[in-house]
Design an enzyme around this catalytic site. Structure first.
Site, PDB file in Angstrom:
ATOM      1  N   LYS A 154     -14.831  34.433  24.893  1.00  0.00           N
ATOM      2  CA  LYS A 154     -13.465  34.921  25.099  1.00  0.00           C
ATOM      3  C   LYS A 154     -13.249  36.318  24.525  1.00  0.00           C
ATOM      4  O   LYS A 154     -12.266  36.972  24.869  1.00  0.00           O
ATOM      5  CB  LYS A 154     -12.458  33.927  24.521  1.00  0.00           C
ATOM      6  N   HIS A 210     -14.822  26.808  22.126  1.00  0.00           N
ATOM      7  CA  HIS A 210     -13.544  27.138  22.764  1.00  0.00           C
ATOM      8  C   HIS A 210     -13.056  28.476  22.225  1.00  0.00           C
ATOM      9  O   HIS A 210     -12.543  29.299  22.984  1.00  0.00           O
ATOM     10  CB  HIS A 210     -12.529  26.027  22.488  1.00  0.00           C
ATOM     11  N   GLU A 234     -11.679  24.173  14.950  1.00  0.00           N
ATOM     12  CA  GLU A 234     -12.923  24.002  15.709  1.00  0.00           C
ATOM     13  C   GLU A 234     -14.144  24.283  14.841  1.00  0.00           C
ATOM     14  O   GLU A 234     -15.145  23.552  14.912  1.00  0.00           O
ATOM     15  CB  GLU A 234     -12.937  24.919  16.930  1.00  0.00           C
ATOM     16  N   PHE A 293      -3.470  22.679  24.702  1.00  0.00           N
ATOM     17  CA  PHE A 293      -2.154  22.236  24.260  1.00  0.00           C
ATOM     18  C   PHE A 293      -1.943  20.782  24.680  1.00  0.00           C
ATOM     19  O   PHE A 293      -2.371  20.362  25.746  1.00  0.00           O
ATOM     20  CB  PHE A 293      -1.057  23.097  24.894  1.00  0.00           C
ATOM     21  N   CYS A 341      -5.585  23.900  28.572  1.00  0.00           N
ATOM     22  CA  CYS A 341      -6.750  24.789  28.524  1.00  0.00           C
ATOM     23  C   CYS A 341      -8.073  24.041  28.592  1.00  0.00           C
ATOM     24  O   CYS A 341      -9.144  24.668  28.567  1.00  0.00           O
ATOM     25  CB  CYS A 341      -6.687  25.651  27.271  1.00  0.00           C
ATOM     26  N   HIS A 393      -8.848  34.538  27.501  1.00  0.00           N
ATOM     27  CA  HIS A 393      -8.629  33.094  27.629  1.00  0.00           C
ATOM     28  C   HIS A 393      -7.999  32.797  28.988  1.00  0.00           C
ATOM     29  O   HIS A 393      -6.811  33.047  29.208  1.00  0.00           O
ATOM     30  CB  HIS A 393      -7.727  32.615  26.501  1.00  0.00           C
TER      31      HIS A 393
END
Length: 406
Positions: free
Chosen positions: A330, A301, A312, A394, A161, A335
């Protein structure tokens, strides 16, 4: 070669619209795009954020559209807009000095699934002879290069991502090294398919609010329960700033610094204390010669997952104690995985240009554990001289891009 790197063009195809202006308007209005999807009906999670209908044959030409997976179609459309925005004509440039770097993820997912269904139902004679180039990870970058006669390096980055943001970092390096004068960079993803949706659901990564898709993506909210899948593509045109100005093009923003690290902790979970995220934030600040006090905005993010948002938030509050405005787009766009870093980089550039931070949709009750200045409900006007865009993926991939006004 040290030089200021300029963003001179933007192109976006997202669930909010088929161009940059439509996407910007939707995120500033805080209008979620998630909805039930026909191809996912009957699955544990039956909704996602989809790009509005478009005629690929009309946009790209019938023969071109026919031989491309949807992810490649999207990035070609975004590239056309970005080049037009940058006032560049690929028919007149020196293609040997132009590079392409595109972030890719589950490229070809739609083609994989439809072609396998044909094999199973009708046999091998019904499989497209174009299957292999359609699903190749290299195809999005190769097709952009082909469409615009870009003969410099043509690369695909794959950092989950964070792929779109990693592509921007590599593009910057190509300009700084002197290998290229112009780089077309960004990310693309089109994997809102039954198999991929089921895989993420089995992993426990998706929101399960099937009764309220529009309210499902809730970054940093105390009621968040997972992310919402999306498709998108975004492209940024990068050049050395002095050369852009020499051809009469004022930069939209400057890419001032980048930070890239890897957690090396777990296949899918972030480091529990955000070690890699904090290192990436600090590296981007250092390269950009910015202090934490200089950063007025962080486009996070912010995926709406329990652990990811918590890590985060802690990283931002630790490295940036001065309290910049924080948002996540998002909640509106979902996403888009490999495309997300590029989409959010482009939106960060627009925030700098417009002195405006879009709100985080569905952030109704911020998690009380997070000590951050979230933008909610309505967009926040604010003088912005520098801003960060965070991307995490990931595998422990962490990328932070630092932008500043020209």
């Amino acid at each position: 070669m040290t030089a200021d790197i300029a963003v001179t063009g933007l192109g976006m195809v997202t669930p909010a619209g088929l161009d940059t202006q439509s996407t910007w308007r939707a995120v500033c209005d805080g209008r979620p795009t998630a909805a039930t999807a026909d191809q996912l009906v009957g699955l544990p999670v039956d909704f996602c954020c989809s790009v509005p209908p478009f005629d690929a044959a009309q946009s790209l030409g019938r023969r071109t559209a026919y031989r491309l997976d949807r992810a490649t179609q999207l990035v070609l459309m975004a590239t056309e807009e970005a080049l037009h925005d940058a006032a560049l004509d690929s028919r007149t440039w020196d293609g040997a000095r132009v590079g392409v770097v595109i972030g890719g993820g589950l490229n070809g997912a739609q083609t994989w699934e439809t072609q396998y269904q044909r094999l199973r139902d009708s046999g091998p004679r019904h499989i497209s002879p174009l299957l292999i180039p359609m699903i190749s990870p290299s195809t999005p970058a190769g097709e952009v290069a082909l469409a615009h006669q870009a003969h410099g390096p043509s690369l695909v980055t794959a950092t989950a991502c964070a792929s779109g943001a990693t592509a921007v970092v590599v593009a910057r390096d190509l300009l700084r090294s002197g290998q290229c004068d112009i780089v077309i960079t960004g990310g693309t993803e089109a994997s809102n398919t039954p198999l991929i949706a089921t895989g993420f659901a089995q992993l426990g990564a998706l929101s399960t609010r099937c009764d309220d898709p529009a309210g499902a993506s809730r970054p940093f909210d105390r009621a968040r329960d997972g992310f919402v899948m999306a498709e998108a593509a975004a492209v940024l045109i990068l050049e050395r700033a002095n050369e852009a100005r020499a051809r009469g093009r004022k930069p939209r923003a400057l890419l001032a610094g980048c930070g890239s690290t890897t957690d090396a902790h777990h296949p899918t979970a972030p480091h529990p204390y955000g070690r890699g995220a904090k290192q990436a934030l600090r590296a981007a600040l250092a390269e950009a010669a910015l202090s934490h006090q200089d950063v007025a905005h962080v486009n996070s993010h912010g995926t709406s997952t329990l652990r990811g948002d918590a890590v985060e938030a802690e990283a931002i509050s630790t490295v940036l104690p001065s309290g910049p405005l924080v948002n996540s787009t998002k909640g509106v766009l979902g996403h888009s995985m490999a495309a997300a870093g590029a989409v959010e980089a482009a939106l960060t550039v627009l925030s700098l240009q417009h002195s405006l931070v879009p709100p985080s949709a569905n952030l109704d009750r911020p998690d009380p554990a997070f000590d951050l200045d979230f933008v909610t409900k309505v967009a926040a006007p604010r003088r912005l001289d520098a801003a960060l865009s965070n991307s995490f993926g990931f595998g422990g991939h962490n990328v932070v891009l630092a932008f500043r006004t020209p």
